[in-house]
Design a protein around this motif. Structure first.
Motif, PDB file in Angstrom:
ATOM      1  N   SER A  62       0.911  -1.199   0.042  1.00 33.90           N
ATOM      2  CA  SER A  62      -0.060   0.127  -0.085  1.00 33.90           C
ATOM      3  C   SER A  62       0.901   1.361   0.014  1.00 33.90           C
ATOM      4  O   SER A  62       1.908   1.386   0.615  1.00 33.90           O
ATOM      5  N   CYS A  63       0.519   2.281  -0.681  1.00 33.76           N
ATOM      6  CA  CYS A  63       1.235   3.543  -0.936  1.00 33.76           C
ATOM      7  C   CYS A  63       0.148   4.548  -1.039  1.00 33.76           C
ATOM      8  O   CYS A  63      -0.745   4.512  -1.604  1.00 33.76           O
ATOM      9  N   ASN A  64       0.740   5.726  -0.691  1.00 35.52           N
ATOM     10  CA  ASN A  64       0.128   7.107  -1.356  1.00 35.52           C
ATOM     11  C   ASN A  64       0.135   7.683  -2.637  1.00 35.52           C
ATOM     12  O   ASN A  64      -0.670   8.252  -3.375  1.00 35.52           O
ATOM     13  N   TYR A  65       1.362   7.398  -3.080  1.00 33.70           N
ATOM     14  CA  TYR A  65       1.799   7.914  -4.429  1.00 33.70           C
ATOM     15  C   TYR A  65       2.421   6.564  -5.413  1.00 33.70           C
ATOM     16  O   TYR A  65       3.354   6.339  -5.257  1.00 33.70           O
ATOM     17  N   SER A  66       1.426   6.172  -6.403  1.00 40.15           N
ATOM     18  CA  SER A  66       1.944   4.962  -7.040  1.00 40.15           C
ATOM     19  C   SER A  66       3.020   5.347  -7.924  1.00 40.15           C
ATOM     20  O   SER A  66       3.642   4.390  -8.229  1.00 40.15           O
ATOM     21  N   SER A  67       3.148   6.490  -8.206  1.00 44.02           N
ATOM     22  CA  SER A  67       4.106   6.978  -9.328  1.00 44.02           C
ATOM     23  C   SER A  67       5.535   6.671  -8.792  1.00 44.02           C
ATOM     24  O   SER A  67       6.428   6.805  -9.614  1.00 44.02           O
ATOM     25  N   LYS A  68       5.509   6.382  -7.251  1.00 43.14           N
ATOM     26  CA  LYS A  68       7.040   6.556  -6.849  1.00 43.14           C
ATOM     27  C   LYS A  68       7.385   4.788  -6.744  1.00 43.14           C
ATOM     28  O   LYS A  68       8.338   4.478  -6.134  1.00 43.14           O
ATOM     29  N   ILE A  69       6.447   4.115  -7.125  1.00 43.63           N
ATOM     30  CA  ILE A  69       6.730   2.503  -7.207  1.00 43.63           C
ATOM     31  C   ILE A  69       7.282   2.366  -8.582  1.00 43.63           C
ATOM     32  O   ILE A  69       6.822   2.558  -9.692  1.00 43.63           O
ATOM     33  N   ILE A  70       8.565   1.557  -8.620  1.00 39.65           N
ATOM     34  CA  ILE A  70       9.065   1.420  -9.844  1.00 39.65           C
ATOM     35  C   ILE A  70       7.910   0.473 -10.861  1.00 39.65           C
ATOM     36  O   ILE A  70       7.302  -0.537 -10.391  1.00 39.65           O
ATOM     37  N   GLU A  71       8.063   0.481 -12.084  1.00 39.36           N
ATOM     38  CA  GLU A  71       7.150  -0.130 -13.033  1.00 39.36           C
ATOM     39  C   GLU A  71       7.214  -1.596 -12.998  1.00 39.36           C
ATOM     40  O   GLU A  71       6.166  -2.320 -13.210  1.00 39.36           O
ATOM     41  N   PRO A  72       8.556  -2.150 -12.919  1.00 36.39           N
ATOM     42  CA  PRO A  72       8.415  -3.874 -12.736  1.00 36.39           C
ATOM     43  C   PRO A  72       7.538  -4.134 -11.591  1.00 36.39           C
ATOM     44  O   PRO A  72       7.138  -5.340 -11.976  1.00 36.39           O
ATOM     45  N   ILE A  73       7.591  -3.571 -10.390  1.00 40.07           N
ATOM     46  CA  ILE A  73       6.579  -3.996  -9.287  1.00 40.07           C
ATOM     47  C   ILE A  73       5.292  -3.862  -9.549  1.00 40.07           C
ATOM     48  O   ILE A  73       4.370  -4.805  -9.491  1.00 40.07           O
ATOM     49  N   GLN A  74       4.828  -2.496 -10.369  1.00 37.87           N
ATOM     50  CA  GLN A  74       3.577  -2.359 -10.563  1.00 37.87           C
ATOM     51  C   GLN A  74       3.026  -3.360 -11.751  1.00 37.87           C
ATOM     52  O   GLN A  74       1.885  -3.877 -11.642  1.00 37.87           O
ATOM     53  N   SER A  75       3.812  -3.619 -12.556  1.00 34.54           N
ATOM     54  CA  SER A  75       3.341  -4.636 -13.799  1.00 34.54           C
ATOM     55  C   SER A  75       2.993  -6.026 -13.029  1.00 34.54           C
ATOM     56  O   SER A  75       2.450  -6.657 -13.704  1.00 34.54           O
ATOM     57  N   ARG A  76       3.629  -6.379 -11.841  1.00 36.13           N
ATOM     58  CA  ARG A  76       3.415  -7.702 -11.236  1.00 36.13           C
ATOM     59  C   ARG A  76       2.291  -7.702 -10.458  1.00 36.13           C
ATOM     60  O   ARG A  76       1.935  -8.783  -9.484  1.00 36.13           O
TER      61      ARG A  76
END
Length: 248
Positions: A62-76
């Motif tokens: 969980s996070c407040n700003y998804s833009s700060k999460i790297i794309e490889p994690i978001q894609s998974r």
């Protein structure tokens, strides 16, 4: 929907990270709001861990700003986005907690909580808890004190002085917010930004001032002198007021 009993919850290291052990089911790793503070390299290491244990573990991030999460994690991940909670829902929950804890909260106290939280229920509950440590009767002054937030009327007064060309009074009010209330420059800039939309001024002037507010905010984050930058921002408000024909 099938329910599974939780066998054990373990706190991992520093921060809000937990390992949740389930009976006859995959374990869950819960990271609550800490991932955005990690570097890209640290997040890449987590990605490798996610891939390594994907057969035995599930990750909840969980996070407040998804833009700060790297794309490889978001894609998974399956991404779920939640909008801020309504002011009405915040008020209902705050009143419920206050009643259960035998706290007296005034109407202006409720309005203050809604102002500082902006739909963040966790922040609302934390503010209520902190205020309860000071007094069982909670009003707006207590809420603004514990949240390091200027009273909206002080911000409005600061803007009004500047628009009417009274730079000395505006500077005096700014000094009060910085020294006596101990507010940071970033907090004052954010509240000025929120208050500007309530001012009865032309849209073009709002656009101009928001641009100046953005410049000030950027310079403060880059380490510029707080007082100089805020006084320069006030000066821009004075100049804008002169162009609007305010009574001097």
């Amino acid at each position: 929907m099938k329910t599974v009993k939780i066998k054990k919850i373990e706190h991992i290291g520093v921060g809000s990270a937990y390992n949740i052990t389930m009976r006859k089911n995959k374990n869950f790793f819960l990271a609550n709001g800490i991932l955005t503070h990690n570097t890209s390299d640290a997040q890449s290491a987590l990605r490798r861990t996610m891939e390594q244990y994907t057969r035995t573990c599930r990750f909840i991030l969980s996070c407040n700003y998804s833009s700060k999460i790297i794309e490889p994690i978001q894609s998974r991940c399956a991404v779920y986005r939640f909008k801020p909670i309504s002011d009405e829902a915040v008020e209902v929950q705050v009143r419920y907690i206050a009643n259960k804890e035998n706290l007296i909260i005034t109407e202006d106290g409720i309005e203050a909580i809604k102002y500082i939280t902006r739909g963040d229920m966790r922040k609302a509950i934390n503010a209520l808890q902190a205020a309860a440590l000071l007094n069982t009767k909670i009003d707006s002054s207590v809420i603004y004190q514990i949240s390091a937030t200027a009273h909206p009327e002080d911000i409005t007064e600061l803007i009004s002085y500047a628009f009417n060309g009274n730079f000395a009074k505006a500077r005096e009010k700014l000094n009060y917010l910085l020294t006596q209330q101990g507010l940071s420059g970033e907090d004052i800039v954010e509240q000025i930004y929120r208050a500007i939309f309530d001012q009865n001024i032309p849209e073009r002037t709002k656009v101009y001032l928001i641009d100046k507010i953005g410049e000030t905010d950027f310079r403060l984050t880059e380490g510029a002198n707080t007082r100089i930058q805020l006084e320069a921002l006030i000066a821009q408000f004075v100049l804008a007021g002169e162009g609007l024909g305010y009574e001097k």
